[in-house]
Design a protein around this motif. Sequence first.
Motif, PDB file in Angstrom:
ATOM      1  N   ALA A  24       1.121  -1.386  -0.066  1.00 36.41           N
ATOM      2  CA  ALA A  24      -0.182   0.151   0.343  1.00 36.41           C
ATOM      3  C   ALA A  24       0.797   1.102   0.170  1.00 36.41           C
ATOM      4  O   ALA A  24       1.171   1.601   1.593  1.00 36.41           O
ATOM      5  CB  ALA A  24      -0.637   0.187   1.071  1.00 36.41           C
ATOM      6  N   PRO A  25       0.927   1.717  -1.229  1.00 36.22           N
ATOM      7  CA  PRO A  25       2.482   2.779  -1.181  1.00 36.22           C
ATOM      8  C   PRO A  25       1.530   4.191  -0.792  1.00 36.22           C
ATOM      9  O   PRO A  25       0.902   5.406  -1.565  1.00 36.22           O
ATOM     10  CB  PRO A  25       2.977   3.209  -2.683  1.00 36.22           C
ATOM     11  CG  PRO A  25       1.324   2.388  -4.028  1.00 36.22           C
ATOM     12  CD  PRO A  25       0.377   0.834  -3.058  1.00 36.22           C
ATOM     13  N   THR A  26       1.339   4.245   0.538  1.00 36.09           N
ATOM     14  CA  THR A  26       0.582   5.424   1.100  1.00 36.09           C
ATOM     15  C   THR A  26       1.617   6.250   1.347  1.00 36.09           C
ATOM     16  O   THR A  26       2.586   6.184   1.587  1.00 36.09           O
ATOM     17  CB  THR A  26      -0.875   4.970   1.302  1.00 36.09           C
ATOM     18  OG1 THR A  26       0.215   4.929   2.948  1.00 36.09           O
ATOM     19  CG2 THR A  26      -1.553   4.406   1.643  1.00 36.09           C
ATOM     20  N   VAL A  27       0.956   7.302   2.016  1.00 34.81           N
ATOM     21  CA  VAL A  27       1.764   8.464   2.754  1.00 34.81           C
ATOM     22  C   VAL A  27       2.797   8.207   3.743  1.00 34.81           C
ATOM     23  O   VAL A  27       4.313   8.198   4.122  1.00 34.81           O
ATOM     24  CB  VAL A  27       1.818   9.677   2.504  1.00 34.81           C
ATOM     25  CG1 VAL A  27       1.928  11.208   3.498  1.00 34.81           C
ATOM     26  CG2 VAL A  27       0.930  10.733   1.012  1.00 34.81           C
ATOM     27  N   ARG A  28       1.644   7.675   5.048  1.00 32.45           N
ATOM     28  CA  ARG A  28       2.387   6.910   6.042  1.00 32.45           C
ATOM     29  C   ARG A  28       3.515   5.768   5.797  1.00 32.45           C
ATOM     30  O   ARG A  28       4.381   6.263   6.393  1.00 32.45           O
ATOM     31  CB  ARG A  28       1.472   6.353   7.008  1.00 32.45           C
ATOM     32  CG  ARG A  28       1.548   6.232   8.680  1.00 32.45           C
ATOM     33  CD  ARG A  28       0.525   6.318   9.346  1.00 32.45           C
ATOM     34  NE  ARG A  28       0.160   7.016   9.454  1.00 32.45           N
ATOM     35  CZ  ARG A  28      -0.539   7.350  10.685  1.00 32.45           C
ATOM     36  NH1 ARG A  28      -1.415   6.388  11.506  1.00 32.45           N
ATOM     37  NH2 ARG A  28      -1.518   8.777  11.275  1.00 32.45           N
ATOM     38  N   HIS A  29       3.236   5.429   4.927  1.00 31.16           N
ATOM     39  CA  HIS A  29       3.580   3.964   4.236  1.00 31.16           C
ATOM     40  C   HIS A  29       5.576   4.521   3.512  1.00 31.16           C
ATOM     41  O   HIS A  29       6.095   3.877   3.844  1.00 31.16           O
ATOM     42  CB  HIS A  29       3.321   2.978   3.550  1.00 31.16           C
ATOM     43  CG  HIS A  29       2.207   2.345   4.043  1.00 31.16           C
ATOM     44  ND1 HIS A  29       2.062   1.246   3.938  1.00 31.16           N
ATOM     45  CD2 HIS A  29       2.549   1.875   5.519  1.00 31.16           C
ATOM     46  CE1 HIS A  29       0.821   0.835   4.649  1.00 31.16           C
ATOM     47  NE2 HIS A  29       1.348   0.815   5.573  1.00 31.16           N
ATOM     48  N   ALA A  30       5.166   5.510   3.160  1.00 31.20           N
ATOM     49  CA  ALA A  30       6.459   6.060   2.215  1.00 31.20           C
ATOM     50  C   ALA A  30       7.030   6.482   3.127  1.00 31.20           C
ATOM     51  O   ALA A  30       7.961   6.642   3.765  1.00 31.20           O
ATOM     52  CB  ALA A  30       6.278   7.417   1.711  1.00 31.20           C
ATOM     53  N   HIS A  32       4.952   6.743  -7.317  1.00 34.64           N
ATOM     54  CA  HIS A  32       4.548   5.723  -7.145  1.00 34.64           C
ATOM     55  C   HIS A  32       3.599   6.148  -5.118  1.00 34.64           C
ATOM     56  O   HIS A  32       2.299   5.733  -6.074  1.00 34.64           O
ATOM     57  CB  HIS A  32       4.667   4.903  -6.761  1.00 34.64           C
ATOM     58  CG  HIS A  32       5.603   3.991  -8.418  1.00 34.64           C
ATOM     59  ND1 HIS A  32       6.825   3.881  -8.257  1.00 34.64           N
ATOM     60  CD2 HIS A  32       5.303   3.720  -9.113  1.00 34.64           C
ATOM     61  CE1 HIS A  32       6.874   2.861  -9.186  1.00 34.64           C
ATOM     62  NE2 HIS A  32       5.419   2.910  -9.924  1.00 34.64           N
ATOM     63  N   VAL A  33       3.915   7.434  -4.473  1.00 35.04           N
ATOM     64  CA  VAL A  33       3.136   7.391  -3.335  1.00 35.04           C
ATOM     65  C   VAL A  33       2.050   7.489  -3.938  1.00 35.04           C
ATOM     66  O   VAL A  33       1.764   9.225  -4.544  1.00 35.04           O
ATOM     67  CB  VAL A  33       3.948   8.476  -2.563  1.00 35.04           C
ATOM     68  CG1 VAL A  33       3.520   9.587  -3.498  1.00 35.04           C
ATOM     69  CG2 VAL A  33       3.283   8.633  -1.354  1.00 35.04           C
ATOM     70  N   SER A  34       0.783   7.510  -2.976  1.00 42.44           N
ATOM     71  CA  SER A  34      -0.572   7.910  -3.331  1.00 42.44           C
ATOM     72  C   SER A  34      -1.460   8.746  -1.719  1.00 42.44           C
ATOM     73  O   SER A  34      -1.194   8.236  -0.939  1.00 42.44           O
ATOM     74  CB  SER A  34      -1.419   7.251  -3.975  1.00 42.44           C
ATOM     75  OG  SER A  34      -1.723   5.881  -3.308  1.00 42.44           O
ATOM     76  N   ARG A  35      -2.887   9.089  -1.844  1.00 40.72           N
ATOM     77  CA  ARG A  35      -2.933   8.980  -0.097  1.00 40.72           C
ATOM     78  C   ARG A  35      -3.716   7.805   0.016  1.00 40.72           C
ATOM     79  O   ARG A  35      -4.058   7.166  -0.933  1.00 40.72           O
ATOM     80  CB  ARG A  35      -3.836  10.547  -0.647  1.00 40.72           C
ATOM     81  CG  ARG A  35      -4.125  12.159  -0.784  1.00 40.72           C
ATOM     82  CD  ARG A  35      -2.729  11.949   0.007  1.00 40.72           C
ATOM     83  NE  ARG A  35      -4.168  12.776   1.265  1.00 40.72           N
ATOM     84  CZ  ARG A  35      -4.106  13.784   1.588  1.00 40.72           C
ATOM     85  NH1 ARG A  35      -3.952  14.950   0.347  1.00 40.72           N
ATOM     86  NH2 ARG A  35      -5.497  14.435   2.476  1.00 40.72           N
ATOM     87  N   GLY A  36      -3.608   8.004   1.407  1.00 44.38           N
ATOM     88  CA  GLY A  36      -4.125   6.774   2.010  1.00 44.38           C
ATOM     89  C   GLY A  36      -5.209   7.071   2.929  1.00 44.38           C
ATOM     90  O   GLY A  36      -5.141   8.046   3.158  1.00 44.38           O
ATOM     91  N   PRO A  37      -6.088   5.872   3.956  1.00 46.87           N
ATOM     92  CA  PRO A  37      -6.945   6.697   4.148  1.00 46.87           C
ATOM     93  C   PRO A  37      -6.812   6.669   5.998  1.00 46.87           C
ATOM     94  O   PRO A  37      -7.035   7.571   6.757  1.00 46.87           O
ATOM     95  CB  PRO A  37      -8.149   5.502   4.421  1.00 46.87           C
ATOM     96  CG  PRO A  37      -7.245   4.128   3.911  1.00 46.87           C
ATOM     97  CD  PRO A  37      -6.410   4.675   2.941  1.00 46.87           C
ATOM     98  N   ASP A  38      -5.171   6.104   5.920  1.00 52.18           N
ATOM     99  CA  ASP A  38      -4.478   6.730   7.566  1.00 52.18           C
ATOM    100  C   ASP A  38      -4.166   7.663   7.335  1.00 52.18           C
ATOM    101  O   ASP A  38      -3.254   8.251   8.669  1.00 52.18           O
ATOM    102  CB  ASP A  38      -4.454   5.652   8.132  1.00 52.18           C
ATOM    103  CG  ASP A  38      -4.760   4.116   8.293  1.00 52.18           C
ATOM    104  OD1 ASP A  38      -6.368   4.780   8.293  1.00 52.18           O
ATOM    105  OD2 ASP A  38      -4.816   2.977   7.725  1.00 52.18           O
ATOM    106  N   ASP A  39      -3.801   8.248   6.527  1.00 50.76           N
ATOM    107  CA  ASP A  39      -2.922   9.452   6.351  1.00 50.76           C
ATOM    108  C   ASP A  39      -3.283  10.849   7.283  1.00 50.76           C
ATOM    109  O   ASP A  39      -4.234  10.522   6.756  1.00 50.76           O
ATOM    110  CB  ASP A  39      -2.519   9.900   4.957  1.00 50.76           C
ATOM    111  CG  ASP A  39      -1.701   8.748   4.361  1.00 50.76           C
ATOM    112  OD1 ASP A  39      -0.851   7.761   5.388  1.00 50.76           O
ATOM    113  OD2 ASP A  39      -1.633   8.565   3.098  1.00 50.76           O
ATOM    114  N   ASP A  40      -2.436  11.848   7.857  1.00 53.12           N
ATOM    115  CA  ASP A  40      -3.496  12.464   8.404  1.00 53.12           C
ATOM    116  C   ASP A  40      -2.196  13.932   7.939  1.00 53.12           C
ATOM    117  O   ASP A  40      -0.912  13.757   7.582  1.00 53.12           O
ATOM    118  CB  ASP A  40      -2.898  12.186   9.773  1.00 53.12           C
ATOM    119  CG  ASP A  40      -1.760  12.348  10.394  1.00 53.12           C
ATOM    120  OD1 ASP A  40      -0.672  12.733  10.160  1.00 53.12           O
ATOM    121  OD2 ASP A  40      -1.869  10.868  11.530  1.00 53.12           O
TER     122      ASP A  40
END
Length: 827
Positions: A377-383, A405-413
């Motif tokens: 899951a290439p989300t901001v938090r994981h990035a 590849h980074v993208s917005r995720g539901p857990d990003d703040d």
Amino acid sequence: MDRTLDVAGDALRWLDLGRDVLIRGEEGSGRTTALDDLVRRATAAGTHVLTLRASHVPEAPPLTPVLLHELTRSPRTGGRTPVPELVDVLAEELAGRRNVLAVDDLDHLDPATLVVVEELLRRTSCLLAATVDSAVLEGPARRTLAGRAPAEVAVAPLGEPGTAALLRERLQGPPALALTAALLNQSGGHPAVALALLDAARWSGAADRVDGVWDLVGPLEEAPLDAAVHALTRRLDPRLVHALTLLSWTGPVPAADAAELTGAALFDELVARGRLTVSAADADGLVLVTPPALAHGLVRRRTPAQARHDDAVVRAHFGDDYAPRPHTAVDAAVPDTLTWQLAAENPSAAWTSATAGLLLDRVSVQRAARRAAWREAPTVRHAVALLDAFSGAPDRSLVRDVLAHVSRGPDDDPADLARLLEQQVQWSAWADEDPGAVVRTAERLDLRAGARTPLADARELVAAARAAVHDGRPDEALALLDAAEGAPPEPARAAVEAVRTDALLFDGRVEEAATWARAHLAHAAAELDAAAVRAHTSTLAGLQIVSGRGQDAWPWLSVALRLGLPGPFDDPMPLRVVPLGAVVHARAGDLPFAQLLLRELDHRDLSGDPLLRALTAWAQAEAHYARGEVDAGNRLLWERGLEAAEAGHLTAAMVCWSWVAWVYPADRLRVVLDRFPADRLALFGPVLELHRALTEGPSGAVVAAVGGLRSTLGPAQSRVVLDRLTELRAHEGLPPLTASQVSEAAGVPGGRGLDPSVERAASGTDPLSDREREVALLARAGLSNRDIAARLFLSVRTVESHMYRALRKLGLAARTELATDWDPDAG
């Protein structure tokens, strides 16, 4: 510091006392080399030595070591000689006084040869010097020694200096610190394994010469490990190798689980053989396969059938959901495994190795886990988590992957978004990426430029507090830290804690600083936080060296060096271990390793850290002192101190001015004392009082000032004190004092005040070796170190080491004194 035992020398001391001695160490540890050194030195001293060496061929005929000995192959004995006649020949050789029977691998002799050894010991008055492996001596060899009560000398694992010396000898050139640390970490200080890994790294292209220095230019993990595995397992029963392979695959697990997985008997034998290390003294201690190269190599060599077997064994024990080397399992298993020795003043070498091994393993597991989470899951938090994990070892391909590849995720703040923007700006500039890529990523994710993050605030706090420390205002630094609200965010926590250690130290609150640093190191170790452990071991080492306890600092320096130097996005403070380590080793006479460390700073920008720049000048000056270039060292420290003082960096100035090896001229002493804020930099008060006494006298004031020191001066500074005391006491009609007499008069215990090596030099009981004398004579004739090296076909560094030792033994401060204060004909 490193292999502190002179193994052959210590064994010879037991022989001189009339005691048999065993040299204990695992195969490949250097025990045979130590025995050969003992034989050489004993022979040179007039002792006759007869040597037998065990055969390691499983089906070798009985008595092979005896039958192959040159004495028993002589025409006197013929081709087939009865055992009694063989014994007669060897016993005749050992008749009389001052004889030694040297046996290599006593515990691997066949029973018939052991009978010969026993008979020789019974019939002659010779002493026995033998090598044995690291396991408990058992079986026939143990019975052979019954009643003789031999002493033992252990061959210690190599540390950083020993590994560097080993690599330098094999490569015929200097190794870089990165290559040295990598091979030490993977070999665990085992010489044979370190050399096998070096050859593998060169074969694979992971090690190569760069600007005349052998360095790590590729991942060591990709080098073939078969030679290292063979060196460590060739005498192990296949069941033991299978057990090691299983534990290598599981990764660190508690001792109770490891014993159940392998079986208690196999587990205990592997611990006894040193192939397993338990990080604490109970069943909760984590078990590691030692050294790491063995674990990695065994995992690579697993067959599909063995992999299926291991998987079944592990799942039967831990359950179907178990994954090998899980990040969470490693974290959960540790609360006390690394902290149990932190209360000790000097953690053991085993603690150092276990600490570095577990931390590096955790870093590896953490990076793999975060990379896997990013790919899923290439989300901001994981990035953000992924880039933080690789801050010490940046990878350009990683930057490109995240940007693309980074993208917005539901857990990003919002904090994640702001932190990612900070990271991308930093990484993209470092990786020479198109700045437009950052802008496009920011627009795509709606990242807000200029948004403040708690991490940015914490870093500003660290910068302000550190500037106050550098400028001689540690009290203000402490006030800033006390006024900060809330706990700092994780990436900056260690830096905030470390700057408090600095502030307490330079404010003169040494014990309080030590207590604070140890407490936070224990916390960092319990959490397996490599960056925090590196920060706190660095501050502890600096605390001990700057306050005069350099010999106690090496365990902390070793851990910090093994964890690697700071990367481009790390806090640079732990880089201090480099000049601090150079100070310790230059003072101990190990110039090659001191120079290896200093070379790491050649391409670093030190302008932004005045204290690091001052520590580097101190280390360079100590290297000058070790070469006998006292004036050059003093000039460097004086000028660097002036630069720092004029820039307002008073702490850095006092570091430079405190450790000069001279008697200050009155006008220069006044410059120092006028700049010294005694109410805010109390740490330097005692040593500056000594400088005042050396300049102004009388001798009683010098002795009293020595009594006020916190610990031991370096050899160059100690020599200056003794020489000045001799001069002052001569004017006062008093006899000179030795170093121990100064300590006694000052009311300080032995080992404090003046360097004990000065005492040995003054006593004249440590004569020059032939090579040291040769170097000293050429230097006395006016030849430079480079000229001497060319004349004697030695390296310049080797000449420097000989010169350093010669000057210390002669009690001289500089090479210029060889012409005026040394009579070669007098000894």
